[in-house]
Design an enzyme around this catalytic site. Structure first.
Site, mmCIF file in Angstrom:
data_model
loop_
_atom_site.group_PDB
_atom_site.id
_atom_site.type_symbol
_atom_site.label_atom_id
_atom_site.label_comp_id
_atom_site.label_asym_id
_atom_site.label_seq_id
_atom_site.Cartn_x
_atom_site.Cartn_y
_atom_site.Cartn_z
ATOM 1 N N SER A 157 0.894 -1.057 0.076
ATOM 2 C CA SER A 157 -0.073 0.045 0.087
ATOM 3 C C SER A 157 0.874 1.242 0.136
ATOM 4 O O SER A 157 1.885 1.160 0.606
ATOM 5 C CB SER A 157 -0.973 0.056 1.200
ATOM 6 N N TYR A 206 -1.290 -0.907 10.900
ATOM 7 C CA TYR A 206 -1.745 -1.520 9.717
ATOM 8 C C TYR A 206 -0.618 -0.992 8.694
ATOM 9 O O TYR A 206 0.073 -1.793 8.037
ATOM 10 C CB TYR A 206 -2.913 -0.853 9.000
ATOM 11 N N LYS A 223 2.566 -3.463 6.784
ATOM 12 C CA LYS A 223 2.885 -3.312 5.256
ATOM 13 C C LYS A 223 4.357 -3.211 5.221
ATOM 14 O O LYS A 223 4.818 -4.006 4.341
ATOM 15 C CB LYS A 223 1.977 -2.313 4.525
HETATM 16 C C1 WQD Z 1 -9.888 8.599 1.651
HETATM 17 C C2 WQD Z 1 -10.181 10.144 2.088
HETATM 18 C C3 WQD Z 1 -10.374 10.795 4.256
HETATM 19 C C4 WQD Z 1 -14.454 8.311 4.365
HETATM 20 C C5 WQD Z 1 -6.956 3.835 3.452
HETATM 21 C C6 WQD Z 1 -5.661 3.122 3.164
HETATM 22 C C7 WQD Z 1 -5.133 2.259 2.301
HETATM 23 C C8 WQD Z 1 -6.118 1.460 1.658
HETATM 24 C C9 WQD Z 1 -7.434 2.571 1.180
HETATM 25 C C10 WQD Z 1 -6.332 -0.513 2.390
HETATM 26 C C11 WQD Z 1 -9.366 10.548 3.258
HETATM 27 C C12 WQD Z 1 -11.657 10.927 3.476
HETATM 28 C C13 WQD Z 1 -13.041 8.881 4.058
HETATM 29 C C14 WQD Z 1 -15.242 9.252 4.903
HETATM 30 C C15 WQD Z 1 -13.779 11.213 4.340
HETATM 31 N N1 WQD Z 1 -6.333 0.558 2.614
HETATM 32 N N2 WQD Z 1 -12.990 10.410 3.642
HETATM 33 N N3 WQD Z 1 -15.054 10.629 4.646
HETATM 34 O O1 WQD Z 1 -7.357 6.687 4.063
HETATM 35 O O2 WQD Z 1 -6.802 7.340 1.994
HETATM 36 O O3 WQD Z 1 -6.692 4.850 2.435
HETATM 37 O O4 WQD Z 1 -7.839 2.976 2.507
HETATM 38 O O5 WQD Z 1 -5.400 -1.253 1.484
HETATM 39 O O6 WQD Z 1 -4.023 1.560 2.643
HETATM 40 O O7 WQD Z 1 -4.808 3.810 4.280
HETATM 41 O O8 WQD Z 1 -8.803 5.827 2.127
HETATM 42 O O9 WQD Z 1 -11.356 5.863 1.630
HETATM 43 O O10 WQD Z 1 -10.556 5.898 4.134
HETATM 44 O O11 WQD Z 1 -10.288 8.067 2.558
HETATM 45 O O12 WQD Z 1 -13.894 12.387 4.260
HETATM 46 O O13 WQD Z 1 -16.403 9.057 5.618
HETATM 47 O O14 WQD Z 1 -11.331 10.220 2.080
HETATM 48 O O15 WQD Z 1 -10.372 11.786 5.273
HETATM 49 O O16 WQD Z 1 -8.921 11.759 3.118
HETATM 50 P P1 WQD Z 1 -7.444 6.330 2.680
HETATM 51 P P2 WQD Z 1 -10.345 6.332 2.731
#
Ligand code: WQD
Length: 343
Positions: A126, A151, A155
């Site tokens: 990741s 997490y 990785k």
């Molecule tokens: C993306 C953006 C949130 C939810 C993680 C892991 C990565 C992979 C994908 C496993 C951020 C914003 C989110 C919500 C929001 N996981 N958000 N409201 O954190 O970039 O990546 O998931 O493989 O390894 O780190 O993904 O989709 O959680 O968030 O505003 O209800 O959307 O703050 O900026 P992230 P995400």
């Protein structure tokens, strides 16, 4: 005789899409999964796309004896290792579960590979390993920074375990794929993302809000140092991502490279903000999304997107789907789930 690939975590989101692409490329697939974070229904969805039901054993990769019996049962040509716990927030609350599950699973596989003449393993990593980049877009030479969650740390440690084992002279190869943000669903809407409970990730929360399962999306902060204040990510279509795994397996099995361990960033190379993605959803769904701005989420990275040149030029893979097509696939999948009464 088709080559046989073990896909651990193959009933999960990225795993199931990869199984479809492997089968369509002519591989025989054996899925193992402990179903702790996925649903066996996907074993019906996959054959509705490919016409072939993959072999499936409900197994936990941390169970060495069970894994040894599996390797005795099926000779594998290669492995794609997805099985892992992957919720950033949960890993902060329950670190030992993450270290045991994510590290022991990989060690078991690596230990068994030479004993059963399995030549290559594709590892699901990741962009989290980069932490908060000093600059974007980010390439594979960017420094791996101290992880911002257990997490992400698992990785990073997984990648080190692979490198150390290969360096010790193990007769195996590995391709490490660092994903950015996988989103969307198979265009057939037969498989897609099926988060259990309240979605942690942005896109399933958007589509569940759009269909009325969730009342309102909370946008975690619009006071970042970005053009519209919301975080920026590299959202990559899950089918494009799945195709990269087939290319990686072929690269190893057909010995297209002398390198024992290769690392590739899998992204589109395009940074898109949370608020921009919401606008794309509203455009493709034809409906306004109910959201509000709330405080930042702890551990979130402000902005990260890929420099995908190495994957494009060395691996010979490129993300093809547009963000509109990708968000439309996610919405179509959510609507299909509603039709099926699944959610
Ligand atoms: C993306 C953006 C949130 C939810 C993680 C892991 C990565 C992979 C994908 C496993 C951020 C914003 C989110 C919500 C929001 N996981 N958000 N409201 O954190 O970039 O990546 O998931 O493989 O390894 O780190 O993904 O989709 O959680 O968030 O505003 O209800 O959307 O703050 O900026 P992230 P995400």
């Amino acid at each position: 005789m088709p080559k046989r690939i073990l896909v651990t975590g193959g009933t999960g989101y990225i795993g199931s899409h990869t199984v479809v692409e492997l089968q369509q490329a002519g591989y025989e697939v054996v899925i193992i999964d402990n179903l702790s974070n996925s649903n066996a229904d996907v074993l019906e969805g996959i054959p509705r796309i490919t016409g072939k039901r993959p072999l499936f054993d409900k197994l936990d990769c941390t169970d060495f004896e069970a894994m040894k019996a599996l390797f005795k049962k099926y000779p594998f040509d290669g492995i794609i290792h997805f099985a892992a716990s992957k919720a950033v927030g949960e890993s902060v609350e329950k670190p030992l579960i993450y270290y045991r599950n994510n590290l022991v699973s990989l060690v078991n596989l690596l230990e068994l590979m030479p004993q059963y003449n399995v030549k290559g393993i594709v590892f699901s990593s990741s962009c989290t390993v980069y932490g908060e980049p000093d600059k974007n877009p980010i390439d594979e030479n960017a420094p791996v920074k101290p992880a911002t969650s257990p997490y992400g740390n698992t990785k990073q440690i997984n990648e080190e375990i692979i490198r150390d084992f290969v360096h010790s002279g193990a007769p195996i190869k590995s391709i490490i794929l660092r994903y950015f943000n996988p989103i969307g669903a198979h265009p057939s809407a037969e498989i897609g993302e099926l988060p259990l409970g309240v979605p942690q990730n942005l896109v399933p929360y958007i589509t569940q809000t759009g269909i009325g399962i969730r009342q309102q999306l909370s946008v975690f902060g619009d006071d970042y140092d970005t053009p519209d204040g919301s975080c920026i990510r590299d959202f990559i279509n899950v089918v494009d991502l799945a195709k990269a795994h087939v290319i990686a397996i072929e690269r190893m099995l057909e010995k297209k490279s002398d390198e024992k361990v290769e690392i590739f960033n899998l992204g589109t190379g395009i940074g898109l903000s949370v608020l921009e993605l919401i606008k794309v959803f509203e455009k493709v769904s034809g409906k306004p999304l109910n959201y509000k701005i709330v405080g930042r989420r702890e551990g979130d990275i402000e902005q990260i997107w890929a420099q995908p040149d190495k994957a494009n030029n060395v691996l010979g893979w490129k993300a093809e789907e547009t963000i509109e097509e990708t968000m439309a696939s996610a919405w179509k999948w959510q609507q299909r789930l509603r039709e099926k009464g699944a959610m």
